[in-house]
Write an enzyme that holds these catalytic residues in place. Structure first.
Site, short mmCIF file in Angstrom:
data_model
loop_
_atom_site.label_atom_id
_atom_site.label_comp_id
_atom_site.label_asym_id
_atom_site.label_seq_id
_atom_site.Cartn_x
_atom_site.Cartn_y
_atom_site.Cartn_z
CB SER A 182 22.07 -23.55 -0.53
OG SER A 182 21.46 -24.78 -0.60
CE LYS A 240 18.03 -24.96 0.73
NZ LYS A 240 18.24 -25.46 -0.65
#
Length: 232
Positions: free
Chosen positions: A153, A191
């Site tokens: 991701s 993230k």
């Protein structure tokens, strides 16, 4: 930030334009990158166009123009986060337990396990072994630790599955920082961090993943990314 495939394709297009005056065909791109279908080239081209590296011109065959190049291909520096990458061999076993001992400008950091760059995984709290990190990669203050990345991701931020990320321990983060976030006290993920009206957004660097928006009290910052080590 470009993925390796995007960078390879951009370099191939740039060299062919310099040599022949026209970009390569999609078939030539597919062969050069050893892809099985043209759809993969279409996705890479779209990614390069979205990031402002190329421009497609309408109503012209092979109408691809290279607008700019990344620094690695001789382009001008750009602003924003760019991981400091050290390339080397994977460690064959655990290193001595002397955390933060400095030898030949290297620091032994605790390898705390794996972190998900994708769906959050169980929080990490135990030391698996040690990893040597160049001292210049570390911040001048604060403790540091390392984590092995699992998932894709964060590939558009230059962080690939299997990379080892170097983290400086901190509970504070600014918008846009890449952080280790603890979600609901039991899930850890890597993230980009953003504040949104009393909530926290954890944003992936891959369009295939949705941004997670959580109440502020459910997210705790465990550290900020300061570099990574890529092993082969």
């Amino acid at each position: 930030m470009l993925t390796k495939k995007q960078l390879d394709l951009l370099e191939f297009i740039h060299k062919r334009v310099q040599r022949d005056g026209v970009p390569p065909s999609f078939d030539e791109m597919k062969a050069a990158l050893d892809l099985r279908s043209k759809s993969g080239i279409h996705r890479l081209i779209t990614g390069l166009e979205e990031r402002g590296f190329i421009r497609r011109l309408a109503h012209r065959a092979r109408a691809i123009e290279v607008v700019r190049l990344p620094e690695s291909l001789g382009g001008e520096p750009t602003t924003g986060f760019s991981p400091r990458v050290i390339q080397g061999d994977k460690p064959s076993g655990a290193r001595p337990a002397n955390t933060n001992s400095v030898t030949a400008s290297a620091v032994d950091l605790p390898m705390m396990g794996r972190i998900a760059a994708g769906v959050p995984i169980e929080a990490i709290s135990h030391v698996e072994n040690q990893v040597a990190v160049p001292s210049q990669m570390l911040s001048s203050s604060g403790d540091h630790y390392a984590l092995e990345v699992r998932g894709d991701s964060m590939i558009d931020a230059g962080i690939n599955d299997g990379d080892v990320v170097v983290i400086r321990e901190t509970a504070a983060a600014d918008d846009g920082d890449i952080v280790v976030a603890l979600v609901e006290d039991h899930e850890a993920t890597l993230k980009r961090f953003f504040r949104r009206s009393g909530a926290i957004a954890l944003e992936a660097a891959n369009p295939a993943y949705e941004t997670r928006v959580l109440p502020e009290h459910k997210v705790k910052v465990q550290g900020k990314l300061v570099g990574l080590i890529r092993t082969y």
